[in-house]
Scaffold this active site. Structure first.
Site, short mmCIF file in Angstrom:
data_model
loop_
_atom_site.label_atom_id
_atom_site.label_comp_id
_atom_site.label_asym_id
_atom_site.label_seq_id
_atom_site.Cartn_x
_atom_site.Cartn_y
_atom_site.Cartn_z
N ASP A 113 8.84 -31.59 -23.05
CA ASP A 113 8.18 -30.32 -22.71
C ASP A 113 8.12 -30.06 -21.20
O ASP A 113 7.17 -29.47 -20.69
CB ASP A 113 6.76 -30.28 -23.31
CG ASP A 113 6.79 -30.54 -24.79
OD1 ASP A 113 7.73 -30.08 -25.45
OD2 ASP A 113 5.87 -31.22 -25.30
N LYS A 150 12.74 -27.64 -20.27
CA LYS A 150 14.21 -27.74 -20.40
C LYS A 150 14.80 -26.43 -20.91
O LYS A 150 15.82 -25.95 -20.41
CB LYS A 150 14.59 -28.89 -21.36
CG LYS A 150 14.13 -30.26 -20.89
CD LYS A 150 14.43 -31.34 -21.89
CE LYS A 150 13.63 -31.27 -23.17
NZ LYS A 150 12.19 -31.54 -23.03
N GLY A 202 10.99 -28.37 -29.25
CA GLY A 202 10.56 -26.97 -29.19
C GLY A 202 10.86 -26.51 -27.78
O GLY A 202 10.20 -26.94 -26.83
N HIS A 203 11.90 -25.72 -27.61
CA HIS A 203 12.34 -25.28 -26.29
C HIS A 203 12.04 -23.81 -26.11
O HIS A 203 12.58 -22.96 -26.83
CB HIS A 203 13.85 -25.56 -26.11
CG HIS A 203 14.17 -27.03 -26.09
ND1 HIS A 203 15.43 -27.53 -25.90
CD2 HIS A 203 13.37 -28.12 -26.21
CE1 HIS A 203 15.39 -28.85 -25.91
NE2 HIS A 203 14.15 -29.23 -26.11
N GLN A 257 13.66 -33.82 -26.07
CA GLN A 257 12.71 -34.89 -25.75
C GLN A 257 12.93 -35.32 -24.30
O GLN A 257 13.27 -34.48 -23.48
CB GLN A 257 12.84 -36.08 -26.74
CG GLN A 257 12.39 -35.74 -28.15
CD GLN A 257 13.44 -35.03 -28.98
OE1 GLN A 257 14.56 -35.48 -29.08
NE2 GLN A 257 13.08 -33.91 -29.60
P1 GDP Z 1 10.91 -27.98 -23.25
O1 GDP Z 1 10.62 -28.65 -24.55
O2 GDP Z 1 11.25 -28.95 -22.17
O3 GDP Z 1 11.93 -26.88 -23.36
O4 GDP Z 1 9.53 -27.30 -22.80
P2 GDP Z 1 8.53 -26.44 -23.72
O5 GDP Z 1 9.14 -25.12 -23.97
O6 GDP Z 1 8.10 -27.22 -24.90
O7 GDP Z 1 7.27 -26.34 -22.78
C1 GDP Z 1 7.33 -25.78 -21.51
C2 GDP Z 1 6.33 -24.62 -21.43
O8 GDP Z 1 6.10 -24.28 -20.09
C3 GDP Z 1 6.84 -23.36 -22.11
O9 GDP Z 1 5.75 -22.66 -22.61
C4 GDP Z 1 7.48 -22.59 -20.95
O10 GDP Z 1 7.49 -21.19 -21.17
C5 GDP Z 1 6.55 -22.94 -19.82
N1 GDP Z 1 7.17 -23.03 -18.49
C6 GDP Z 1 8.41 -23.44 -18.15
N2 GDP Z 1 8.54 -23.47 -16.81
C7 GDP Z 1 7.35 -23.08 -16.29
C8 GDP Z 1 6.84 -22.95 -14.96
O11 GDP Z 1 7.51 -23.22 -13.97
N3 GDP Z 1 5.54 -22.53 -14.84
C9 GDP Z 1 4.77 -22.24 -15.91
N4 GDP Z 1 3.51 -21.84 -15.68
N5 GDP Z 1 5.22 -22.36 -17.18
C10 GDP Z 1 6.47 -22.78 -17.36
P1 IMO Z 2 11.04 -31.33 -26.57
O1 IMO Z 2 12.56 -31.31 -26.73
C1 IMO Z 2 7.38 -33.68 -26.76
C2 IMO Z 2 7.29 -36.95 -29.69
C3 IMO Z 2 6.32 -36.84 -30.84
C4 IMO Z 2 6.00 -38.30 -31.05
C5 IMO Z 2 7.36 -38.98 -30.83
C6 IMO Z 2 8.15 -39.25 -32.09
O2 IMO Z 2 10.39 -30.06 -26.93
O3 IMO Z 2 10.66 -31.87 -25.24
P2 IMO Z 2 9.51 -37.70 -33.77
O4 IMO Z 2 9.07 -36.54 -34.60
O5 IMO Z 2 10.61 -37.40 -32.81
O6 IMO Z 2 9.81 -38.91 -34.61
O7 IMO Z 2 8.20 -38.10 -32.90
O8 IMO Z 2 8.08 -38.09 -30.00
N1 IMO Z 2 8.22 -35.81 -29.53
C7 IMO Z 2 8.11 -34.89 -28.56
N2 IMO Z 2 7.18 -34.72 -27.61
N3 IMO Z 2 8.45 -32.87 -26.81
C8 IMO Z 2 9.41 -33.04 -27.73
O9 IMO Z 2 10.58 -32.36 -27.72
C9 IMO Z 2 9.24 -34.07 -28.70
N4 IMO Z 2 9.97 -34.48 -29.77
C10 IMO Z 2 9.33 -35.55 -30.25
O10 IMO Z 2 5.17 -36.11 -30.46
O11 IMO Z 2 5.13 -38.76 -30.06
MG MG Z 3 9.13 -28.68 -26.02
#
Ligand code: GDP
Ligand code: IMO
Ligand code: MG
Length: 422
Positions: free
Chosen positions: A13, A16, A40-41, A222
């Site tokens: 998270d 990415k 979850g991207h 991840q």
């Molecule tokens: P990912 O799994 O690495 O793609 O990240 P996620 O989407 O799960 O979580 C990142 C969250 O931060 C999302 O809600 C994005 O919209 C938000 N986000 C990404 N870059 C920034 C940033 O520079 N500032 C803020 N405030 N939010 C951001």
């Molecule tokens: P993105 O791509 C954050 C964590 C789960 C748990 C561990 C194992 O959005 O960054 P799993 O279901 O993969 O067997 O769970 O990994 N986990 C993540 N945490 N971002 C993710 O993906 C994750 N995908 C799995 O919370 O701790």
């Molecule tokens: Mg994510």
């Protein structure tokens, strides 16, 4: 050498999805290479908010081919739902390709994941319950069902019924309801008919693209600290999330790779169980969660929050070979008077800058915190590095130095225009 890789360097998270969307401005192909719909991207375009789980984050650019590579575990029903939602929101789904070698996830994997978590009690991993672990276990046991099988309904039915029957015997032993195999098969059959047209040999597709000089970006899911080998085992996911995973998970050779982007949040978060040395249980932790909207994009769970961990970051950048560091969510720190950065670990009185392999040691860590002054102003409208306040520049310089990497990009908000290269 036209292949770049983008990976998370913390516990996921990091942002990415946002960066893949930004960087695909001038890319021909995006390839996901591991994981499944545990990811979850998030991509924000204007006022629209999209969360992708399996489909690569290049999908919002009409000229980009989006490959779901051989290294993934693909939830068959989940992928159909995701593709249909993308189409309903007005984007073309024509450029999606699904590897014939990717492993498939079915309902029984999800139930097995939930069962394992329930039985583990206090030792649970806190998985996303998407069936990731059981599906990768089937792959290694050589009993998995693959993308190619979606194109042959007779063979698929045979395999699906055999595997579902095996899982049902396990469920019976644990007194949990069996899967209704006939009903589930009907769903799988329809999903397979929908997905069959997306299936192809993505290994040739990607390598042909490399040969013809196309620009390719590999999208990690991840992050390094969740890597099955290099993360906080056993509190990890079941795939190789580090940059090296792109070679096996996309079918590309190491010498084709140019840059590795490491995405790192300006602080740290983690979802699920497992040690987290800089976790904050005070008002600062609550503030990071609130300002950063730190709730899981897949499961909605509140993310655990803490200060930047440079020991963990340096380790990740090392195993990933990061040569371009992208710092995200710097804006979330705008209101803090002082910002903590963990520069070393105190493990039972011994000071170290090395990330331990043992989760027991990691759980015993007392972080050695260095305090840096905050900048106390809104940076979310900055469009160049020069526009940042001096203290924000100093913060970036310090964390970059600590993780031994080169700062290449800064993100100050979720939108495309809140990004600048350095
Ligand atoms: P990912 O799994 O690495 O793609 O990240 P996620 O989407 O799960 O979580 C990142 C969250 O931060 C999302 O809600 C994005 O919209 C938000 N986000 C990404 N870059 C920034 C940033 O520079 N500032 C803020 N405030 N939010 C951001
Ligand atoms: P993105 O791509 C954050 C964590 C789960 C748990 C561990 C194992 O959005 O960054 P799993 O279901 O993969 O067997 O769970 O990994 N986990 C993540 N945490 N971002 C993710 O993906 C994750 N995908 C799995 O919370 O701790
Ligand atoms: Mg994510």
């Amino acid at each position: 050498m036209p292949v770049d890789i983008l990976v998370g360097t913390q516990w996921g998270d990091e942002g990415k999805g946002k960066l893949i969307d930004v960087l695909t401005r001038d890319v021909d192909m995006v390839v996901r290479f591991q994981g499944g719909n545990n990811a979850g991207h998030t991509v924000e375009i204007g006022d629209e908010h999209y969360v992708l789980h399996l489909v690569p984050s290049g999908i919002f650019r009409s000229n980009v081919i989006n490959v779901i590579g051989n290294g993934l575990v693909v939830d068959v029903l989940g992928l159909v739902k995701e593709i249909k939602e993308i189409a309903e929101r007005g984007f073309s789904i024509e450029n999606i390709r699904l590897s014939n070698r990717a492993q498939l996830i079915f309902e029984y994997h999800k139930r097995a994941d939930a069962l394992k978590e329930t039985n583990a009690g206090a030792k649970k991993i806190g998985t996303t319950k998407r069936g990731i672990g059981p599906a990768y276990a089937d792959k290694m046991n050589r009993t998995g069902i693959r993308g190619i099988d979606l194109t042959n309904p007779v063979r698929l039915e045979e395999q699906f019924r055999a595997e579902a029957g095996k899982y049902n015997r396990v469920f019976a032993e644990h007194n949990i309801a069996p899967l209704d195999i006939d009903a589930e098969w009907e769903l799988v059959r329809d999903a397979a008919a929908f997905l069959a047209g997306f299936v192809c040999d993505t290994v040739y597709l990607v390598n042909d693209a490399i040969k013809s000089g196309k620009k390719i970006l590999c999208e990690g899911a991840q992050a390094a600290l969740l890597d099955i080998d290099h993360g906080t085992y056993p509190f990890v996911t079941s795939s190789n999330t580090i940059s090296g995973g792109a070679c096996t998970g996309a079918g590309i050779a190491p010498q084709t790779i140019r840059d590795t982007w490491g995405v790192i949040k300006a602080y740290t978060t983690r979802v699920g169980e497992g040690p987290f040395p800089t976790e904050l249980f005070d008002d600062n932790g609550e503030l990071l969660r609130k300002i950063g909207h730190e709730y899981g994009a897949t499961t909605g769970r509140p993310r655990r929050c803490g200060w930047f961990d440079a020991v963990a970051g340096r380790y990740s950048c090392m195993v990933d070979g990061v040569n371009k560091l992208a710092v995200t969510k710097l804006d979330v720190l705008d209101s803090f008077d002082q910002i903590g950065v963990c520069v070393a670990y105190d493990i039972n009185g011994k000071i170290t800058k090395e990330f331990p392999a043992s989760v027991e040691e990691l759980a015993a860590v007392k972080p050695v915190i260095e305090w840096l002054p905050g900048w106390k102003e809104d940076i979310s409208k900055a469009t160049t590095f020069e526009q940042l306040p001096q203290n924000a520049k100093n913060y970036l310089a310090r964390i970059t130095e600590l993780v031994d990497s080169k700062l290449s990009l800064v993100s100050v908000g979720p939108r495309r225009d809140q990004t600048f290269e350095v």
